[in-house]
Design a protein around this motif. Structure first.
Motif, PDB file in Angstrom:
ATOM      1  N   ASN A 141      -7.654   3.747   4.264  1.00 46.16           N
ATOM      2  CA  ASN A 141      -6.426   4.662   3.735  1.00 46.16           C
ATOM      3  C   ASN A 141      -7.988   5.913   2.678  1.00 46.16           C
ATOM      4  OD1 ASN A 141      -6.652   3.820   1.260  1.00 46.16           O
ATOM      5  ND2 ASN A 141      -4.125   3.415   1.493  1.00 46.16           N
TER       6      ASN A 141
ATOM      7  N   THR B 177      -0.553   3.823   4.195  1.00 46.92           N
ATOM      8  CA  THR B 177       0.093   3.956   3.221  1.00 46.92           C
ATOM      9  C   THR B 177       1.408   2.555   3.035  1.00 46.92           C
ATOM     10  OG1 THR B 177       2.828   4.342   4.642  1.00 46.92           O
ATOM     11  CG2 THR B 177       0.943   5.894   3.627  1.00 46.92           C
TER      12      THR B 177
ATOM     13  N   GLU C 242       4.626   2.636   2.007  1.00 47.01           N
ATOM     14  CA  GLU C 242       5.567   3.210   2.953  1.00 47.01           C
ATOM     15  C   GLU C 242       5.544   3.097   4.113  1.00 47.01           C
ATOM     16  OE1 GLU C 242       3.440   5.194   1.168  1.00 47.01           O
ATOM     17  OE2 GLU C 242       5.735   4.842  -1.057  1.00 47.01           O
TER      18      GLU C 242
END
Length: 104
Positions: free
Chosen positions: A50, A80, A82
């Motif tokens: 990322n 992520t 999440e």
């Protein structure tokens, strides 16, 4: 190479046995590194970290912490936290209660 447990979740197996799932942040693309070590990469392949230089992985199997044996994930890498949490939750039959750790 840096591996950090970012979140620890607990869920109940068969409604009674507490089980642990962890989200681990790595500063490298685990599966890319495996392919590189095995000589299995395509010429145009590159790590998919990322923007912060990390990926998040799910670890369901017991017996690993960031201080002991070598890490081996139970998932693909996620950009992520999440996304990794959602993947972990979709892999178990009951709700997961999460505790997030200092991300250092």
């Amino acid at each position: 190479m840096d591996s950090v447990v970012i979140a620890t979740g607990r869920w109940l197996y068969d409604g009674t046995a507490p089980m642990t799932v962890r989200i681990v942040r790595l500063d490298y693309d685990f599966w890319y590194a495996v392919g590189e070590a095995n000589g299995d990469l395509d010429p145009d392949e590159s790590p998919r970290l990322n923007a912060d230089g990390y990926l998040f992985y799910v670890r369901h199997r017991p017996g690993w912490s960031d201080e002991s044996e070598h890490f081996w994930p139970d998932s693909q890498g996620f950009a992520t936290l999440e996304e990794a949490i959602a993947a972990a939750e979709s892999a178990v039959p009951t709700a997961v209660t999460w505790r997030r750790h200092d991300q250092g």
